[in-house]
Design an enzyme around this catalytic site. Structure first.
Site, PDB file in Angstrom:
ATOM      1  N   HIS A   1      27.067  -6.774 -44.848  1.00  0.00           N
ATOM      2  CA  HIS A   1      27.510  -6.019 -43.665  1.00  0.00           C
ATOM      3  C   HIS A   1      28.542  -4.960 -44.055  1.00  0.00           C
ATOM      4  CE1 HIS A   1      31.025  -8.932 -42.417  1.00  0.00           C
ATOM      5  NE2 HIS A   1      31.409  -8.095 -43.345  1.00  0.00           N
TER       6      HIS A   1
ATOM      7  N   GLU B   1      26.136  -6.445 -38.761  1.00  0.00           N
ATOM      8  CA  GLU B   1      25.538  -7.593 -39.437  1.00  0.00           C
ATOM      9  C   GLU B   1      24.050  -7.370 -39.683  1.00  0.00           C
ATOM     10  OE1 GLU B   1      27.662  -9.584 -40.486  1.00  0.00           O
ATOM     11  OE2 GLU B   1      28.748 -10.737 -38.987  1.00  0.00           O
TER      12      GLU B   1
ATOM     13  N   ASP C   1      36.941  -1.892 -37.048  1.00  0.00           N
ATOM     14  CA  ASP C   1      36.554  -2.976 -36.138  1.00  0.00           C
ATOM     15  C   ASP C   1      37.742  -3.810 -35.669  1.00  0.00           C
ATOM     16  OD1 ASP C   1      37.000  -4.096 -38.654  1.00  0.00           O
ATOM     17  OD2 ASP C   1      34.901  -4.601 -38.989  1.00  0.00           O
TER      18      ASP C   1
ATOM     19  N   ASN D   1      27.054 -10.879 -46.925  1.00  0.00           N
ATOM     20  CA  ASN D   1      25.693 -10.661 -46.392  1.00  0.00           C
ATOM     21  C   ASN D   1      25.327  -9.177 -46.337  1.00  0.00           C
ATOM     22  OD1 ASN D   1      27.213  -9.703 -44.266  1.00  0.00           O
ATOM     23  ND2 ASN D   1      26.463 -11.159 -42.745  1.00  0.00           N
TER      24      ASN D   1
HETATM   25  P1  PGA Z   1      36.739  -9.066 -47.432  1.00  0.00           P
HETATM   26  O1  PGA Z   1      35.752  -8.653 -46.269  1.00  0.00           O
HETATM   27  O2  PGA Z   1      37.352  -7.802 -47.922  1.00  0.00           O
HETATM   28  O3  PGA Z   1      37.748  -9.979 -46.774  1.00  0.00           O
HETATM   29  O4  PGA Z   1      35.916  -9.742 -48.469  1.00  0.00           O
HETATM   30  C1  PGA Z   1      34.900  -7.579 -46.459  1.00  0.00           C
HETATM   31  C2  PGA Z   1      33.967  -7.461 -45.287  1.00  0.00           C
HETATM   32  O5  PGA Z   1      33.659  -8.498 -44.668  1.00  0.00           O
HETATM   33  O6  PGA Z   1      33.531  -6.339 -44.997  1.00  0.00           O
END
Ligand code: PGA
Length: 241
Positions: free
Chosen positions: A138, A143, A67, A136
């Site tokens: 995702h 999302e 992404d 959450n």
């Molecule tokens: P993070 O993000 O590794 O910074 O916790 C993970 C994500 O949002 O997929």
């Protein structure tokens, strides 16, 4: 789904790197799906070490990132182009022409999203996809919602994600509200998936995921329960809360 529990973040990163290395040794021209965020940083540091100390060779490797934010320049340290270049690509012998991060500033973005999935197919598909997981649930920027996108798409970030990612920005207002992300279908097409989660904040999402009995678009990672080859590596904190 295979679940591996490691003592802490350092052990988790080492284990993940061993798995990536093993796959790289099996296939020199492997196609890797890569993630950004805090979680894979230790994995990338370990891969860089393996490149320097053990000669791990990236010369024939192709990468596709999950992404990118819409609306920030790629020389902005918060862009995922910048992140990948500085946290991995510039430290290894990968050919920059074989590294792909979604061009979220492309002119015709909807067409570009289709093109991104087409390009992945053209390169033979992703052999090993690295994933983090949002608080959450995702994966990528897919999302929780009533529906999820199958292919690479333009998405709105949820308040939860904007809040979680604001730690990287000077203020929450600077966090982009939109992004381009590989879709759930793009991710599920990967031949093998490695999901990493570290720390207490990920416990709720991990608990639901590894319970393993429900698939719901409200926990996008749960769709991985339908995939035949997923390994989840968690540390004690993410596992026990
Ligand atoms: P993070 O993000 O590794 O910074 O916790 C993970 C994500 O949002 O997929």
């Amino acid at each position: 789904m295979k679940v591996i529990v490691e003592k802490d973040y350092a052990a988790l990163s080492k284990k993940a790197a061993e798995i990536v290395k093993e796959e790289m040794l099996k296939k020199k021209d492997i196609v890797l799906g890569l993630a950004t965020g805090s979680t894979p940083l230790g994995l990338y540091q370990e891969l860089i070490r393996m490149h320097k100390d053990e000669g791990l060779d990236f010369s024939e490797v192709t990468t596709f990132n999950l992404d990118e934010y819409i609306g920030i320049d790629y020389d902005n340290p918060n862009s995922y182009h910048y992140y990948m270049k500085n946290n991995l690509f510039k430290h290894i012998n990968i050919d920059a022409n074989n590294t792909f991060v979604p061009d979220a500033n492309a002119k015709d973005l909807e067409d570009y999203c289709k093109e991104y999935d087409r390009l992945i197919e053209e390169k033979g598909g992703i052999d090993l996809q690295i994933l983090g997981i949002g608080v959450n649930g995702h994966i990528g920027f897919n999302e929780p919602d009533e529906e999820l996108n199958v292919g690479t798409s333009i998405v709105n970030l949820t308040e939860s994600t904007i809040q979680a990612n604001s730690r990287f920005f000077d203020s929450i207002d600077q966090v982009p509200k939109k992004a381009v992300t590989m879709g759930i279908g793009s991710i599920m097409k990967a031949k093998k998936i490695l999901l990493l989660a570290s720390g207490k904040s990920k416990h709720e999402a991990i608990k639901k995921l590894i319970k393993g009995d429900k698939v719901t678009t409200q926990l996008p990672a749960s769709l991985l329960l339908l995939h035949p080859d997923v390994t989840v590596i968690v540390d004690e904190e993410a596992y026990r809360g």
